[in-house]
Structures are given as C-alpha cells and as structure tokens.
Write a protein that holds these residues in place. Structure first.
Motif, short mmCIF file in Angstrom:
data_model
loop_
_atom_site.label_atom_id
_atom_site.label_comp_id
_atom_site.label_asym_id
_atom_site.label_seq_id
_atom_site.Cartn_x
_atom_site.Cartn_y
_atom_site.Cartn_z
N GLN A 193 -3.54 16.04 -6.07
CA GLN A 193 -4.64 15.07 -6.01
C GLN A 193 -5.87 15.71 -5.38
O GLN A 193 -7.00 15.49 -5.82
N LYS B 75 11.01 12.28 -6.40
CA LYS B 75 11.26 12.75 -5.03
C LYS B 75 9.95 12.98 -4.28
O LYS B 75 8.91 13.20 -4.91
N ARG B 76 10.04 12.94 -2.96
CA ARG B 76 8.86 13.24 -2.15
C ARG B 76 8.56 14.73 -2.23
O ARG B 76 9.45 15.57 -2.12
N THR B 77 7.30 15.05 -2.47
CA THR B 77 6.92 16.45 -2.52
C THR B 77 5.48 16.62 -2.05
O THR B 77 4.62 15.79 -2.37
N GLN C 175 9.01 8.67 -4.04
CA GLN C 175 8.95 9.29 -2.71
C GLN C 175 10.32 9.34 -2.03
O GLN C 175 10.44 9.08 -0.84
N ASP D 177 -8.64 -0.58 -9.11
CA ASP D 177 -8.54 -0.69 -7.65
C ASP D 177 -9.85 -0.20 -7.04
O ASP D 177 -10.22 0.97 -7.24
N MET E 154 2.39 16.58 -4.51
CA MET E 154 1.66 15.40 -4.98
C MET E 154 0.27 15.35 -4.34
O MET E 154 -0.75 15.28 -5.04
N PRO F 97 -3.21 -3.19 -3.78
CA PRO F 97 -2.03 -3.82 -3.16
C PRO F 97 -2.33 -5.20 -2.56
O PRO F 97 -1.96 -5.49 -1.44
N GLY G 84 0.84 -1.20 0.00
CA GLY G 84 0.00 0.00 0.00
C GLY G 84 0.88 1.26 0.00
O GLY G 84 1.96 1.27 0.59
N GLY G 85 0.43 2.27 -0.67
CA GLY G 85 1.11 3.56 -0.61
C GLY G 85 2.42 3.64 -1.36
O GLY G 85 3.20 4.57 -1.17
N ALA G 86 2.69 2.67 -2.24
CA ALA G 86 3.98 2.65 -2.93
C ALA G 86 4.08 3.74 -4.01
O ALA G 86 5.18 4.14 -4.39
N GLY G 87 2.93 4.17 -4.51
CA GLY G 87 2.94 5.18 -5.56
C GLY G 87 2.31 4.69 -6.86
O GLY G 87 2.53 5.28 -7.92
N LYS G 88 1.53 3.61 -6.79
CA LYS G 88 0.89 3.06 -7.99
C LYS G 88 -0.05 4.07 -8.64
O LYS G 88 0.06 4.36 -9.83
N THR G 89 -0.97 4.60 -7.83
CA THR G 89 -1.98 5.51 -8.38
C THR G 89 -1.35 6.81 -8.88
O THR G 89 -1.65 7.28 -9.97
N SER G 90 -0.45 7.38 -8.08
CA SER G 90 0.22 8.63 -8.47
C SER G 90 0.98 8.44 -9.77
O SER G 90 1.00 9.33 -10.63
N GLN H 297 -10.55 0.85 -4.33
CA GLN H 297 -10.41 2.06 -3.51
C GLN H 297 -10.78 3.31 -4.33
O GLN H 297 -11.12 4.35 -3.78
#
Ligand SMILES: Nc1ncnc2c1ncn2[C@@H]1O[C@H](COP(=O)(O)OP(=O)(O)OP(=O)(O)O)[C@@H](O)[C@H]1O
Ligand SMILES: [Mg+2]
Length: 259
Positions: free
Chosen positions: A229, A220-222, A189, A40, A225, A131, A12-18, A42
């Motif tokens: 969304q 990179k994490r920002t 991220q 998904d 993002m 996920p 979960g939260g790996a960055g699939k959707t982004s 969700q």
C-alpha cells in the motif's frame, strides 16, 4: 451486466480496503474488467492506488445527481496503475454526501442509479465502504448484488459480523434490496505465530457455520500488505509470489465460481 459486490463490515481495520484492491487486481489478472469504487471518505483505496479525485469529484457528482437525476459517474472514473482496473477515487468531502443524501428522493438508490449506465462496461464493480452504518453504506448495499464481509481473525470481530448480518436482513426484508446475497465472510489477517491467531480462524468458522457462507480462502497477516500500500501497488504487483497474493488469487477463483 457487471456483478456488483460491496465489501462491508462495521468494524475498522477489518480488511475491507485491502480486499477490494487485491481481489480487484486478482480478478483483473484473470482477464476480468474491474471497476473499483472508493465509497469511504477516508479515501484509503484511492491513496493505495495513488488515484487522486478528479474534478468534478464523486461528492459533486452525487450532489448534482440528487437534483438532476442525470447519472454522470463516468466523469469521475480514472484508469488505475493495474491493467484492466478502473477506479472512482474519493476524498474526505464524500462525508458531506452522507448528510446530503438524507434529504434526497429515493435516497438509498442513488449509487445504484449512478452505476447503471457504466456497469455494462465491466465484469465486476467492487465497492469499498466505511465502518459506519450511514447513508453511504446503505447506498452501497442497495447498489450491490453481492456482499463480501471481511473478518479479522480475532475474537472481538464476530460481533461485527452479527451486526452486518442483521443489517443485510433489514435491507432484504424492507424491500430495499431483496436479492442482496452474502457471497461470504472472508477471514483476514490470520496470525499463525500465536495460539490466539490460530484458534480465532477455527472459532469464526464454527461460530457462523450454516448461517452464512465462509470463503475457504483465508488471508494471512503479512507485512507485505502495508508495504504494497505504501508503494501504491497491489499485492499481486508488489509480492506476486507471496502467500497473501496467492490467497487473493484463490479468492478470485471462489468468486468467479460462485457466479
Ligand atoms: N493480510 C494482512 N496482513 C497484514 N496487514 C493487513 C492485512 N490486511 C490488511 N492489513 C492492514 O490492516 C490495516 C487495515 O486494513 P484495511 O485498511 O484493509 O481495513 P479496512 O476494513 O478497510 O479499514 P477501515 O474500516 O478503516 O476502512 C491496514 O493498515 C492494512 O495494511
Ligand atoms: Mg478501508
């Protein structure tokens, strides 16, 4: 025919959707016709694009298809707010499909068959996944020609990549999709403010060196993002000059060059 790319990893939260959304937007900005599939339940991709499921929904389309075998996914394709990008939105009802697919004939091939009549209208079909390894993810991996595996730049994430690679091997060896190709692992991220964050990217690159392609691009994490969304926009629309938008543009180049 479109290149069909699944974006998947069982974390979960790996960055699939982004990644699905912003890679899609970056490919579209390069003049590619893109279809995004929110596979998904969700429904995060749909929410991020403010795309509400139409009636009949993806769920009812799958349900009807597994009895009639007449593919009608075109009924659930809607234009997005991004030029050149269409989307198949979904919602929580898609969870029911996971169960219903189990008893269907040729149950792993349902999404693949559904996409056949519409994919010639696109250059890329990107499939966002959940996920968890169930029938939905299996269907996505059988429908896809290629796979992008997003990996959060942190030490715990490598285990999920190992699991993903084992599943890919199973899908290939079982004959379900012998030609499924891992396009690459995408490090996302990356947090350059901490030592851990900086080390994690290098660690991932050495850990998988020679075993699986890793995109040169890392994201990179920002905070932009989450903001993009919340605004229902891609990063390329919301923060076009930002580093993360630039990263997704370079990723699109890598994907185009890997044809
Ligand atoms: N580069 C980034 N910088 C900052 N935040 C990010 C970045 N990429 C993703 N995020 C955030 O991390 C969270 C998880 O990302 P995302 O939804 O893309 O992951 P996912 O793999 O689709 O998750 P799930 O498995 O739940 O579907 C989201 O809140 C998203 O805004
Ligand atoms: Mg997601």
């Amino acid at each position: 025919m479109a290149r069909i790319i699944a974006v998947a990893v069982p974390k979960g939260g790996a960055g699939k959707t982004s990644t699905t959304l912003n890679l899609g937007a970056a490919l579209a900005a390069r003049g590619q016709r893109v279809l995004l599939i929110d596979f998904d339940p969700q429904g995060n991709l749909s929410l991020s694009l403010r795309a509400t499921p139409v009636s009949p929904s993806l769920y009812s389309t799958i349900r009807e298809f597994i009895t009639t075998w007449e593919p009608h996914i075109e009924r659930v394709i809607v234009p997005s707010s991004i030029p050149n990008v269409d989307v198949v939105p979904t919602d929580v009802w898609l969870n029911e499909s996971d169960e219903e697919l189990r008893s269907a004939d040729r149950r792993e091939y349902v999404l693949r068959k559904l996409l056949e009549p519409v994919s010639p209208a696109y250059d890329f079909v990107l499939i966002d996944t959940l996920p968890y390894f169930g029938m939905l993810v299996k269907n996505a991996l059988v429908a896809a020609d290629e796979l992008i595996i997003p990996m959060q730049a942190e030490f715990l994430a490598t285990q999920s990549i190992e699991m993903m690679l084992k599943l890919v091997e199973r899908i290939q060896r079982s004959g379900l999709n012998p030609l499924l190709r891992v396009l690459g692992v995408l490090v996302t991220q990356v947090d350059l403010r901490t030592n851990m964050g900086r080390q994690a990217e290098g660690y991932a690159r050495t850990e998988f060196l020679g075993r699986v392609p890793i995109f040169t691009t890392a994201v990179k994490r920002t905070v932009r993002m989450a903001e993009s969304q919340a605004m229902g926009q891609s990063l390329l629309q919301y923060d076009p000059d930002g580093e993360a938008a630039a990263a997704y543009r370079t990723l699109a180049e890598e994907v185009l060059n890997a044809a």
